[in-house]
Design a protein around this motif. Structure first.
Motif, short mmCIF file in Angstrom:
data_model
loop_
_atom_site.label_atom_id
_atom_site.label_comp_id
_atom_site.label_asym_id
_atom_site.label_seq_id
_atom_site.Cartn_x
_atom_site.Cartn_y
_atom_site.Cartn_z
N CYS A 61 -7.36 -11.31 -11.61
CA CYS A 61 -7.04 -9.99 -11.06
C CYS A 61 -7.78 -8.89 -11.81
O CYS A 61 -8.09 -9.02 -12.99
N GLY A 62 -8.03 -7.83 -11.08
CA GLY A 62 -8.69 -6.64 -11.63
C GLY A 62 -8.64 -5.53 -10.60
O GLY A 62 -7.74 -5.50 -9.75
N GLN A 63 -9.62 -4.64 -10.66
CA GLN A 63 -9.68 -3.52 -9.72
C GLN A 63 -11.12 -3.29 -9.29
O GLN A 63 -12.02 -3.21 -10.13
N TRP A 64 -11.30 -3.16 -7.96
CA TRP A 64 -12.62 -2.78 -7.45
C TRP A 64 -12.91 -1.36 -7.92
O TRP A 64 -12.11 -0.46 -7.71
N ASP A 65 -14.04 -1.16 -8.56
CA ASP A 65 -14.48 0.14 -9.08
C ASP A 65 -13.42 0.81 -9.96
O ASP A 65 -13.36 2.02 -10.06
N GLY A 66 -12.54 0.00 -10.58
CA GLY A 66 -11.50 0.55 -11.44
C GLY A 66 -10.40 1.29 -10.68
O GLY A 66 -9.60 1.99 -11.29
N ILE A 67 -10.32 1.11 -9.35
CA ILE A 67 -9.38 1.87 -8.51
C ILE A 67 -8.47 0.97 -7.69
O ILE A 67 -7.25 1.10 -7.73
N TYR A 68 -9.05 0.07 -6.90
CA TYR A 68 -8.31 -0.72 -5.91
C TYR A 68 -8.02 -2.11 -6.47
O TYR A 68 -8.95 -2.87 -6.76
N LYS A 69 -6.75 -2.48 -6.60
CA LYS A 69 -6.38 -3.78 -7.15
C LYS A 69 -6.88 -4.91 -6.26
O LYS A 69 -6.91 -4.79 -5.04
N THR A 70 -7.27 -5.99 -6.92
CA THR A 70 -7.75 -7.17 -6.22
C THR A 70 -7.42 -8.42 -7.02
O THR A 70 -7.35 -8.36 -8.25
N CYS A 71 -7.19 -9.53 -6.33
CA CYS A 71 -6.93 -10.81 -6.97
C CYS A 71 -7.58 -11.93 -6.16
O CYS A 71 -7.59 -11.88 -4.93
N LEU A 72 -8.10 -12.91 -6.87
CA LEU A 72 -8.60 -14.14 -6.26
C LEU A 72 -7.86 -15.30 -6.90
O LEU A 72 -7.85 -15.42 -8.13
N GLN A 108 -6.82 -11.26 -2.21
CA GLN A 108 -5.91 -10.14 -1.95
C GLN A 108 -6.56 -8.86 -2.46
O GLN A 108 -7.17 -8.87 -3.53
N TRP A 109 -6.43 -7.78 -1.69
CA TRP A 109 -7.04 -6.52 -2.10
C TRP A 109 -6.31 -5.34 -1.50
O TRP A 109 -5.62 -5.45 -0.51
N GLN A 110 -6.48 -4.20 -2.15
CA GLN A 110 -5.97 -2.94 -1.64
C GLN A 110 -7.12 -2.16 -1.02
O GLN A 110 -8.23 -2.17 -1.56
N GLU A 111 -6.85 -1.48 0.07
CA GLU A 111 -7.85 -0.59 0.65
C GLU A 111 -7.55 0.86 0.30
O GLU A 111 -8.41 1.72 0.47
N HIS A 112 -6.33 1.11 -0.17
CA HIS A 112 -5.92 2.45 -0.59
C HIS A 112 -5.22 2.33 -1.93
O HIS A 112 -4.44 1.39 -2.14
N LYS A 113 -5.47 3.28 -2.82
CA LYS A 113 -4.81 3.25 -4.12
C LYS A 113 -3.29 3.27 -3.92
O LYS A 113 -2.78 4.04 -3.11
N ASN A 114 -2.60 2.38 -4.62
CA ASN A 114 -1.15 2.21 -4.51
C ASN A 114 -0.70 1.71 -3.14
O ASN A 114 0.48 1.76 -2.82
N GLY A 115 -1.62 1.24 -2.31
CA GLY A 115 -1.27 0.69 -0.99
C GLY A 115 -0.91 -0.78 -1.09
O GLY A 115 -1.00 -1.40 -2.14
N GLY A 116 -0.49 -1.33 0.02
CA GLY A 116 -0.14 -2.74 0.09
C GLY A 116 -1.38 -3.63 0.03
O GLY A 116 -2.50 -3.17 0.20
N PHE A 117 -1.14 -4.91 -0.21
CA PHE A 117 -2.24 -5.87 -0.29
C PHE A 117 -2.56 -6.45 1.07
O PHE A 117 -1.67 -6.81 1.84
N HIS A 118 -3.87 -6.58 1.36
CA HIS A 118 -4.37 -7.34 2.49
C HIS A 118 -4.67 -8.73 1.95
O HIS A 118 -4.96 -8.89 0.78
N LYS A 119 -4.66 -9.74 2.83
CA LYS A 119 -4.86 -11.12 2.39
C LYS A 119 -5.84 -11.84 3.31
O LYS A 119 -5.85 -11.59 4.51
#
Length: 97
Positions: A6-17, A31-42
Motif C-alpha cells: 500500500c501507498g499513495q499515487w503522487d502522495g495523494i490517492y491511496k492505493t493497494c495491490l 484498489q485505488w482512490q480517485e478522490h482524496k478521502n474517497g472510497g476505494f475502486h477495485k
C-alpha cells in the motif's frame, strides 16, 4: 513480491495491490482512490514479470526495492499522465484507510 502493498499515487490517492502467484505469472487485487478521502475502486489485474524485481500489471509497473524487500515503487501509466507511488509491504491484507 507476494503480499499486500500500500501507498499513495503522487502522495495523494491511496492505493493497494495484493499480489499472488499464478501458473501463468501473477495476479493482483488492485484498489485505488480517485478522490482524496474517497472510497476505494477495485479491479483484478494480470501480471507478467519483466525482470528480477519488476512486474507489469496491465500498465501499473510494480518494482520491488532490491535493498529493502518491504519497499516498492509503482508507476501507473494512465490516460492523462503517469503517477508514482511509494509502497510498503503490509502485515494485514486490507488497505490502510
Amino acid at each position: 513480491m507476494i503480499g499486500t502493498w500500500c501507498g499513495q499515487w503522487d502522495g495523494i490517492y491511496k492505493t493497494c495491490l495484493t499480489i499472488e502467484a499464478t501458473n501463468h505469472g501473477f495476479k493482483a487485487h488492485y484498489q485505488w482512490q480517485e478522490h482524496k478521502n474517497g472510497g476505494f475502486h477495485k479491479k483484478q489485474l494480470k501480471g507478467k514479470q519483466l525482470n528480477i524485481n519488476t512486474i507489469n500489471f496491465e500498465g501499473k509497473l510494480f518494482a520491488i526495492n532490491l535493498q529493502d524487500h518491504n519497499k516498492a515503487t509503482a508507476f501507473g501509466i494512465f490516460q492523462q499522465h503517469t503517477r508514482v507511488a511509494q509502497l510498503s509491504r503490509q502485515m494485514e491484507d486490507s488497505p490502510s484507510n
